[in-house]
Motif scaffolding. Structure first.
Motif, PDB file in Angstrom:
ATOM      1  N   THR A 185      -1.374 -16.119  -9.501  1.00 29.01           N
ATOM      2  CA  THR A 185      -1.138 -15.391 -10.740  1.00 29.01           C
ATOM      3  C   THR A 185      -2.074 -14.200 -10.873  1.00 29.01           C
ATOM      4  OG1 THR A 185      -0.408 -17.425 -11.841  1.00 29.01           O
ATOM      5  CG2 THR A 185      -1.065 -15.589 -13.246  1.00 29.01           C
ATOM      6  N   ALA A 186      -3.369 -14.432 -10.693  1.00 30.71           N
ATOM      7  CA  ALA A 186      -4.353 -13.358 -10.858  1.00 30.71           C
ATOM      8  C   ALA A 186      -4.138 -12.238  -9.847  1.00 30.71           C
ATOM      9  CB  ALA A 186      -5.765 -13.926 -10.734  1.00 30.71           C
ATOM     10  N   GLY A 187      -3.883 -12.604  -8.595  1.00 33.18           N
ATOM     11  CA  GLY A 187      -3.704 -11.600  -7.560  1.00 33.18           C
ATOM     12  C   GLY A 187      -2.435 -10.787  -7.730  1.00 33.18           C
ATOM     13  N   ALA A 188      -1.344 -11.438  -8.133  1.00 33.46           N
ATOM     14  CA  ALA A 188      -0.075 -10.731  -8.298  1.00 33.46           C
ATOM     15  C   ALA A 188      -0.139  -9.740  -9.452  1.00 33.46           C
ATOM     16  CB  ALA A 188       1.057 -11.741  -8.528  1.00 33.46           C
ATOM     17  N   VAL A 189      -0.758 -10.140 -10.565  1.00 35.29           N
ATOM     18  CA  VAL A 189      -0.889  -9.229 -11.702  1.00 35.29           C
ATOM     19  C   VAL A 189      -1.790  -8.060 -11.343  1.00 35.29           C
ATOM     20  CG1 VAL A 189      -1.698  -8.999 -14.075  1.00 35.29           C
ATOM     21  CG2 VAL A 189      -0.492 -11.059 -13.384  1.00 35.29           C
ATOM     22  N   LEU A 190      -2.908  -8.343 -10.698  1.00 34.27           N
ATOM     23  CA  LEU A 190      -3.862  -7.305 -10.315  1.00 34.27           C
ATOM     24  C   LEU A 190      -3.204  -6.262  -9.413  1.00 34.27           C
ATOM     25  CD1 LEU A 190      -6.707  -6.090 -10.027  1.00 34.27           C
ATOM     26  CD2 LEU A 190      -7.187  -7.832  -8.275  1.00 34.27           C
ATOM     27  N   MET A 191      -2.534  -6.706  -8.365  1.00 30.54           N
ATOM     28  CA  MET A 191      -1.917  -5.773  -7.426  1.00 30.54           C
ATOM     29  C   MET A 191      -0.759  -5.027  -8.078  1.00 30.54           C
ATOM     30  SD  MET A 191      -2.431  -4.719  -4.391  1.00 30.54           S
ATOM     31  CE  MET A 191      -1.752  -3.074  -4.234  1.00 30.54           C
ATOM     32  N   ARG A 215      -8.683  -1.200  -1.501  1.00 22.85           N
ATOM     33  CA  ARG A 215      -9.584  -2.348  -1.654  1.00 22.85           C
ATOM     34  C   ARG A 215      -8.899  -3.475  -2.414  1.00 22.85           C
ATOM     35  NH1 ARG A 215     -15.193   0.786  -3.439  1.00 22.85           N
ATOM     36  NH2 ARG A 215     -15.826   1.443  -1.340  1.00 22.85           N
ATOM     37  N   THR A 216      -8.159  -3.088  -3.459  1.00 20.52           N
ATOM     38  CA  THR A 216      -7.438  -4.095  -4.235  1.00 20.52           C
ATOM     39  C   THR A 216      -6.367  -4.763  -3.382  1.00 20.52           C
ATOM     40  OG1 THR A 216      -7.800  -2.792  -6.253  1.00 20.52           O
ATOM     41  CG2 THR A 216      -6.095  -4.491  -6.325  1.00 20.52           C
ATOM     42  N   PHE A 217      -5.632  -3.959  -2.622  1.00 21.67           N
ATOM     43  CA  PHE A 217      -4.583  -4.500  -1.756  1.00 21.67           C
ATOM     44  C   PHE A 217      -5.148  -5.538  -0.794  1.00 21.67           C
ATOM     45  CE2 PHE A 217      -2.500  -4.330   2.420  1.00 21.67           C
ATOM     46  CZ  PHE A 217      -1.215  -4.734   2.078  1.00 21.67           C
ATOM     47  N   TRP A 218      -6.225  -5.185  -0.101  1.00 17.13           N
ATOM     48  CA  TRP A 218      -6.779  -6.111   0.884  1.00 17.13           C
ATOM     49  C   TRP A 218      -7.436  -7.320   0.242  1.00 17.13           C
ATOM     50  CZ3 TRP A 218      -4.983  -6.289   5.458  1.00 17.13           C
ATOM     51  CH2 TRP A 218      -4.494  -5.138   6.068  1.00 17.13           C
ATOM     52  N   SER A 219      -8.035  -7.141  -0.920  1.00 20.19           N
ATOM     53  CA  SER A 219      -8.637  -8.294  -1.593  1.00 20.19           C
ATOM     54  C   SER A 219      -7.567  -9.296  -2.009  1.00 20.19           C
ATOM     55  CB  SER A 219      -9.440  -7.844  -2.815  1.00 20.19           C
ATOM     56  OG  SER A 219      -8.593  -7.391  -3.851  1.00 20.19           O
ATOM     57  N   CYS A 220      -6.427  -8.797  -2.509  1.00 21.42           N
ATOM     58  CA  CYS A 220      -5.350  -9.692  -2.923  1.00 21.42           C
ATOM     59  C   CYS A 220      -4.670 -10.332  -1.707  1.00 21.42           C
ATOM     60  CB  CYS A 220      -4.332  -8.927  -3.759  1.00 21.42           C
ATOM     61  SG  CYS A 220      -4.947  -8.376  -5.360  1.00 21.42           S
ATOM     62  N   PHE A 272     -15.688 -14.665   0.503  1.00 20.56           N
ATOM     63  CA  PHE A 272     -14.821 -13.522   0.209  1.00 20.56           C
ATOM     64  C   PHE A 272     -15.033 -13.005  -1.210  1.00 20.56           C
ATOM     65  CE2 PHE A 272     -10.637 -12.665  -1.819  1.00 20.56           C
ATOM     66  CZ  PHE A 272     -10.384 -11.427  -1.254  1.00 20.56           C
ATOM     67  N   VAL A 273     -15.446 -13.890  -2.125  1.00 19.92           N
ATOM     68  CA  VAL A 273     -15.644 -13.495  -3.523  1.00 19.92           C
ATOM     69  C   VAL A 273     -16.724 -12.427  -3.647  1.00 19.92           C
ATOM     70  CG1 VAL A 273     -16.385 -14.336  -5.802  1.00 19.92           C
ATOM     71  CG2 VAL A 273     -14.786 -15.679  -4.436  1.00 19.92           C
ATOM     72  N   ARG A 331     -16.241  -9.052  -5.796  1.00 16.85           N
ATOM     73  CA  ARG A 331     -17.163  -8.756  -6.896  1.00 16.85           C
ATOM     74  C   ARG A 331     -17.751  -7.345  -6.777  1.00 16.85           C
ATOM     75  NH1 ARG A 331     -19.802 -11.780 -10.651  1.00 16.85           N
ATOM     76  NH2 ARG A 331     -21.806 -11.036 -11.396  1.00 16.85           N
ATOM     77  N   ARG A 332     -18.033  -6.923  -5.552  1.00 15.31           N
ATOM     78  CA  ARG A 332     -18.716  -5.645  -5.330  1.00 15.31           C
ATOM     79  C   ARG A 332     -17.761  -4.450  -5.296  1.00 15.31           C
ATOM     80  NH1 ARG A 332     -23.820  -5.449  -3.090  1.00 15.31           N
ATOM     81  NH2 ARG A 332     -23.202  -3.630  -1.854  1.00 15.31           N
ATOM     82  N   LEU A 333     -16.541  -4.646  -4.814  1.00 17.77           N
ATOM     83  CA  LEU A 333     -15.705  -3.507  -4.467  1.00 17.77           C
ATOM     84  C   LEU A 333     -14.427  -3.333  -5.288  1.00 17.77           C
ATOM     85  CD1 LEU A 333     -15.972  -3.715  -0.571  1.00 17.77           C
ATOM     86  CD2 LEU A 333     -17.312  -2.287  -2.126  1.00 17.77           C
ATOM     87  N   VAL A 334     -13.990  -4.357  -6.003  1.00 22.63           N
ATOM     88  CA  VAL A 334     -12.684  -4.287  -6.678  1.00 22.63           C
ATOM     89  C   VAL A 334     -12.881  -4.232  -8.193  1.00 22.63           C
ATOM     90  CG1 VAL A 334     -10.427  -5.376  -6.950  1.00 22.63           C
ATOM     91  CG2 VAL A 334     -11.656  -5.579  -4.782  1.00 22.63           C
TER      92      VAL A 334
END
Length: 427
Positions: A137-143, A30-35, A200-201, A205-208
């Protein structure tokens, strides 16, 4: 009794290039696809301006200098937004920051579609830049924090490849809208569609969720000892911050030197018309995507440093071919693929490398600062090349800045520690 059977060796399953994805859990997927989707939507909204500039020049009579100012102001705003987003991701969480940045760039892209004059478009687009820079920035750190160490380069790099997909989506939307609507309406409709990422947010919000390593670190921080963004300038971290900033400055500087002036050089000094065709653009976009994907895998196979050196050498080689070797329109069309492959693919390894260079408590701040100070400095390169080209041929200016930029990439990469396979720990 059954007769005794001799044990026969069982054939081992062959490892494939996508085993890393099959082996991750649901939350990691889920994180991968969200990013990845978030970065694709970021790329889609960001690339819209380059497609509509010719229409705005024809309709509003703006100059190329005014159009260039919109590009530059967006880049500067994105540099500031990226650093702020890094600080926020350490303070309020990776996922919440990702949500805020996506909403921000979607809303202001939407507003661009209602601009009544150049000044309004300049303001809306500049404000959009804050979110555009922050989302990376947010997506790269998260993934980077979610995925296991041995697959981090592949996973983060595949997320980065979403940019090329977003670029392709913009090209398709542009072609569709301008074929069914008059130009004065089509450009507005393109920007208005930029609101789509806001939907997309809801998914994010619901899954990640925030990575466990971040949650553990956050739980150990106290009000008396919070994470401070200026720790990236502390004696033990400062040298890493400076070298990582040089790495991003070189990579982005080379990219801007190529993409901002190369089309002008080829059209005006070489007289090539292929640059105005959809085929050339498609070749560059496809090359970019393939370059991202190959770089993602090489980052884990060769290591972070060797991958940067390889792509820096490839990028400079393609610049030499473009600026120093006479080519035909047909050859130029095919050169679009290696141009996209090397110039864009280099960034595939950037997210994982920066993630691994900084401790968890200040990872967002460090990654946000280094990438975006590089963007801010590199944003000056197109201007400096333009000034230099008043005294020397444009090919010399492009070649000189590209050589310096990619030389800086190689030196900075070699001076930094190799972080391949590094385990991220809570503090």
């Amino acid at each position: 009794m059954h007769p005794t059977r001799s044990a026969s060796p069982q054939p081992q399953a062959r490892s494939g290039p996508f085993d890393w994805y099959r082996n991750i859990n649901q939350q990691e997927r889920r994180t991968f696809w969200s990013c990845k989707i978030g970065y694709a939507l970021d790329g889609m909204d960001t690339q819209m301006l380059s497609f509509v500039v010719p229409t705005l020049i024809a309709m509003w009579g703006i100059t190329t200098g005014q159009a260039g100012l919109i590009h530059t102001s967006t880049l500067i705003a994105s540099a500031i937004g990226g650093w702020v987003a890094g600080i926020l991701s350490d303070r309020i969480g990776r996922v919440r920051t990702l949500q805020l940045t996506v909403l921000w760039f979607a809303f202001f892209t939407f507003l661009c579609g209602f601009a009544q004059n150049y000044e309004q478009l300049l303001i809306a687009r500049t404000l959009m830049g804050f979110g555009f820079g922050g989302e990376w920035t947010a997506g790269a750190v998260l993934m980077g924090e979610v995925i296991r160490a041995k697959d981090r380069g592949k996973a983060v790099g595949m997320v980065q490849s979403g940019w090329a997909l977003g670029w392709g989506m913009t090209a398709i939307l542009y072609a569709l809208l301008f074929s069914v609507l008059p130009p004065e309406d089509a450009w507005r409709a393109l920007f208005i569609l930029g609101i789509v990422p806001a939907v997309f947010v809801i998914f994010v919000r619901r899954l990640v969720k925030d990575p466990e390593v971040y949650n553990q670190t956050k739980a150990r921080l106290t009000p008396e000892n919070p994470a401070k963004f200026y720790e990236i300038f502390a004696p033990g971290i400062l040298f890493t911050t400076l070298r990582a900033s040089l790495l991003t400055t070189g990579a982005l500087g080379g990219y801007y030197a190529i993409t901002s002036w190369l089309p002008t050089f080829l059209k005006n000094e070489r007289g090539l018309s292929v640059l105005s065709t959809g085929g050339y653009l498609a070749m560059v976009i496809v090359g970019s995507y393939v370059g991202y994907v190959i770089s993602a895998y090489l980052s884990d196979i060769l290591g972070r440093k060797k991958n940067f050196v390889l792509y820096a050498i490839g990028s400079f080689t393609i610049v030499l071919l473009y600026t120093q070797v006479p080519v035909s329109n047909n050859v130029m069309l095919w050169l679009g693929f290696p141009l996209g492959f090397f110039a864009s693919g280099m960034f595939s390894g950037m997210g994982s490398f920066l993630t691994e260079l900084f401790p968890t408590r200040i990872r967002g701040s460090g990654q946000g600062f280094c990438y975006n100070i590089g963007r801010a400095v590199a944003a000056l390169f197109p201007l400096l090349i333009g000034i230099l080209s008043q005294k020397v041929p444009l090919s010399v200016g492009i070649g000189a800045f590209a050589a310096v930029s990619y030389g800086v990439v190689i030196l900075a990469a070699l001076s930094l520690p190799e972080t391949q396979g590094k385990q991220l720990e809570a503090e």
